[in-house]
Motif scaffolding. Structure first.
Motif, short mmCIF file in Angstrom:
data_model
loop_
_atom_site.label_atom_id
_atom_site.label_comp_id
_atom_site.label_asym_id
_atom_site.label_seq_id
_atom_site.Cartn_x
_atom_site.Cartn_y
_atom_site.Cartn_z
N LEU A 1 0.94 -1.05 0.20
CA LEU A 1 0.02 0.23 0.19
C LEU A 1 1.35 1.16 -0.33
O LEU A 1 1.83 1.58 0.63
CB LEU A 1 -0.48 0.01 1.54
N LEU A 2 1.21 2.23 -0.47
CA LEU A 2 1.45 2.74 -0.97
C LEU A 2 0.94 4.55 -1.31
O LEU A 2 -0.51 4.54 -1.05
CB LEU A 2 2.35 3.38 -2.28
N THR A 3 1.34 5.49 -0.65
CA THR A 3 0.18 6.29 0.78
C THR A 3 1.19 7.55 -0.24
O THR A 3 2.65 7.77 -0.48
CB THR A 3 0.88 6.90 1.85
N GLY A 4 0.29 9.10 -0.20
CA GLY A 4 1.11 9.90 -0.94
C GLY A 4 0.91 11.54 -0.01
O GLY A 4 1.59 12.53 -0.24
N GLU A 5 0.76 10.89 1.48
CA GLU A 5 2.00 11.41 2.54
C GLU A 5 2.78 10.81 3.53
O GLU A 5 2.28 9.62 3.60
CB GLU A 5 0.09 12.24 3.38
N PRO A 6 3.54 11.38 4.49
CA PRO A 6 4.10 10.73 5.07
C PRO A 6 3.55 10.38 6.00
O PRO A 6 2.59 9.64 6.55
CB PRO A 6 4.91 11.70 5.81
N VAL A 7 4.36 8.84 6.44
CA VAL A 7 2.99 7.78 7.96
C VAL A 7 3.63 7.74 9.12
O VAL A 7 3.53 7.06 10.57
CB VAL A 7 3.23 6.73 7.92
N SER A 8 4.24 9.06 9.17
CA SER A 8 5.28 9.75 10.48
C SER A 8 5.55 11.06 11.33
O SER A 8 5.30 11.35 9.53
CB SER A 8 6.85 8.90 11.27
N PRO A 9 6.13 11.54 12.17
CA PRO A 9 5.24 10.40 13.51
C PRO A 9 4.00 10.05 13.11
O PRO A 9 2.74 11.43 12.82
CB PRO A 9 5.81 11.91 13.93
N PRO B 1 13.81 13.96 14.01
CA PRO B 1 14.14 14.37 13.05
C PRO B 1 13.17 14.02 12.11
O PRO B 1 12.74 12.83 11.55
CB PRO B 1 15.80 13.36 13.37
N ALA B 2 13.34 14.56 9.97
CA ALA B 2 12.56 13.78 9.62
C ALA B 2 13.58 12.60 8.91
O ALA B 2 14.86 12.95 8.57
CB ALA B 2 12.66 15.07 8.54
N PRO B 3 12.46 11.66 8.15
CA PRO B 3 13.58 11.03 7.58
C PRO B 3 13.53 11.32 6.70
O PRO B 3 13.16 11.90 5.82
CB PRO B 3 11.60 10.29 7.53
N GLY B 4 15.08 10.21 6.47
CA GLY B 4 16.09 10.58 4.92
C GLY B 4 16.98 9.32 4.61
O GLY B 4 15.98 8.71 5.02
N LEU B 5 17.03 9.54 3.09
CA LEU B 5 17.47 8.32 2.70
C LEU B 5 18.60 7.68 3.34
O LEU B 5 19.24 8.57 4.38
CB LEU B 5 18.24 8.95 1.61
N LEU B 6 18.46 6.60 3.12
CA LEU B 6 20.09 5.67 3.96
C LEU B 6 20.88 6.29 3.11
O LEU B 6 21.26 6.57 2.68
CB LEU B 6 19.77 4.62 3.76
N PRO B 7 21.98 6.47 4.20
CA PRO B 7 23.49 6.51 4.28
C PRO B 7 24.26 6.00 3.38
O PRO B 7 23.84 4.80 2.61
CB PRO B 7 24.85 6.38 5.34
N ALA B 8 24.85 6.05 2.40
CA ALA B 8 25.25 5.93 1.29
C ALA B 8 26.08 3.78 1.67
O ALA B 8 26.25 3.06 1.61
CB ALA B 8 26.39 6.26 0.42
#
Length: 459
Positions: free
Chosen positions: A88-96, A244-251
């Motif tokens: 299921l994919l959403t158009g808005e963040p699901v946190s917090p 803290p906002a969720p971000g991409l994983l470190p490299a």
């Protein structure tokens, strides 16, 4: 389109995840860079094709609610399958979530009674709109209440638990869950304000005995017990900013693994209208569609998965029965075609002049419509008196897809009346406009159409 590691239908999964009742939520980045969410549904729940059918219907109903104007739900972008997995994919963040904010960071002031009241009022409003549409949430908890960046309280996982477990929609269960939420906020964010805590407890008790609507009224009438100026979203928005906002994983950290199960298939066919959406549109949702293309696909898969083989004797009887049914169906179809042909000849006999439509007039009730109204809009085509076939479409201001229809007009009549029934439910103001347009027969360059409007107000 193949699922890649860490990528589902173009949604890039990031490192933040949490486990919910229906599966595992992950923060994600949608195509274009917008923050979003992705829920991998637990295969134990989706292995039953009937559960998948209910899931598709629930998500389609939710999307219809949002298109009808309801703003209190986390919007679903898509429901996709890949092999045995469903996402299921959403158009808005699901946190917090509210559960996240109930645990304030060390040294940071947490939200107070005013913010608790905002959450309770907004969730009550959304639940009441769902109930007015004949639906329910089914799994209201602190971890299904998402606090958006502007402090709004949005509900996630609407209808998922009921669909996966085969439970009917039950507004009373939502009211009990909301009462538990109110008691929890009274003991947490309103602990330092005895007056507000007592108000939340009183609203919870009313929700248990008299329903959610009365409980909301208790909160509204008791606003003077809250701190002056506290009934805003500002404190909630600030609490979101402190996390803290969720971000991409470190490299150097690999993305969340997503099994490559083959082509990703969307289960939501927005281009295929359902019977419920054709005939009824509620102000906050048209109800659960009874059948969808995706549901038919799932049912076909279920039939193919049956492995029990009948005995030879039963197999022979079944084959004979199928042959008889085919012969009967063929004979019925031939007879029906003959009847239709004879009827068409009878209707059109003697009509030397082809049917022509010279104009149309549409009318709607002038009186303002009250709660849960079915509005009948009437259109009258003026004709030349010949018989024939007329094809036309209704266009409603609340949807993009027109409703196309075909009627047989008998000879001898100078007009032909058609009608559209438009059902509106839920609280709020609404102005609906219906446009009736002739598709055929049309003379070259001719345009035959008219429209009418009505107003709706509840309460």
């Amino acid at each position: 389109m193949d699922i890649e590691r860490g990528n589902v239908a173009g949604f890039l999964l990031t490192g933040e995840s949490r486990t919910g009742e229906p599966g595992t939520w992950s923060s994600a980045t949608a195509p274009g860079g917008r923050q979003a969410g992705a829920l991998r549904l637990d295969p134990r729940f989706t292995s039953d094709p009937a559960a998948r059918e209910r899931l598709v219907a629930a998500v389609l109903a939710e999307r219809a609610l949002i298109q009808a104007g309801l703003t209190g739900l986390v919007p679903v972008t898509d429901l996709v399958s890949a092999g045995r997995e469903i996402w299921l994919l959403t158009g808005e963040p699901v946190s917090p979530t509210l559960a996240d904010l109930l645990v304030a960071p060390a040294g940071a002031p947490g939200p107070g009674a005013g913010e608790a009241a905002v959450v309770l009022l907004e969730t009550a409003r959304t639940l009441l709109a769902l109930h007015a549409a004949g639906l329910a949430h089914g799994a209201l908890r602190p971890d299904t209440v998402v606090i958006s960046a502007d402090g709004s309280a949005l509900l996630a996982e609407r209808g998922l638990a009921d669909a996966l477990h085969g439970r009917p929609a039950h507004p009373g269960r939502d009211a009990a869950a909301w009462a538990a939420l109110a008691r929890g906020l009274a003991a947490n964010w309103a602990a330092a304000d005895p007056g507000a805590a007592a108000l939340f407890e009183r609203a919870a008790a009313v929700a248990d005995t008299d329903g959610l609507g009365r409980a909301r009224d208790v909160l509204l009438s008791g606003q003077d017990t809250l701190p002056a100026g506290s009934l805003t979203r500002n404190g909630l928005a600030q609490a979101v900013r402190l996390r803290p906002a969720p971000g991409l994983l470190p490299a150097n950290v690999p993305p969340m693994p997503v099994p490559d199960e083959g082509e990703v298939v969307t289960l939501l066919r927005a281009d295929v209208p359902t019977a419920a959406q054709e005939n009824v549109v509620m102000r906050f949702g048209p109800g659960v569609p009874p059948e969808t293309t995706a549901a038919q696909i799932w049912r076909a898969g279920r039939d193919r998965q049956r492995t029990e083989q009948p005995s030879d004797g039963l197999r022979a009887l079944g084959t004979a029965a199928r042959r008889r049914r085919r012969r009967t169906a063929l004979a019925t179809a031939v007879l029906a075609l003959m009847v239709v042909g004879v009827l068409a000849v009878w209707l059109l006999r003697g009509s030397a002049t082809p049917l022509a439509v010279t104009g149309v007039e549409v009318s709607a009730p002038k009186k303002q419509q009250a709660c849960d109204a079915t509005v009948r809009i009437t259109g009258v085509f003026a004709t030349n008196g010949s018989g024939g076939e007329i094809r036309y479409e209704w266009r409603r201001s609340d949807r993009k897809t027109p409703i196309e229809q075909t009627d047989t007009v008998p000879s001898g009549a100078a007009s032909h009346e058609v009608s559209l029934e438009w059902t509106v439910k839920g609280e709020g103001r609404f102005r609906g406009t219906a446009t009736l347009r002739l598709l055929s027969p049309l003379a070259g360059g001719q345009k035959v159409q008219d429209k009418a409007s009505f107003t709706y107000k509840c309460p």
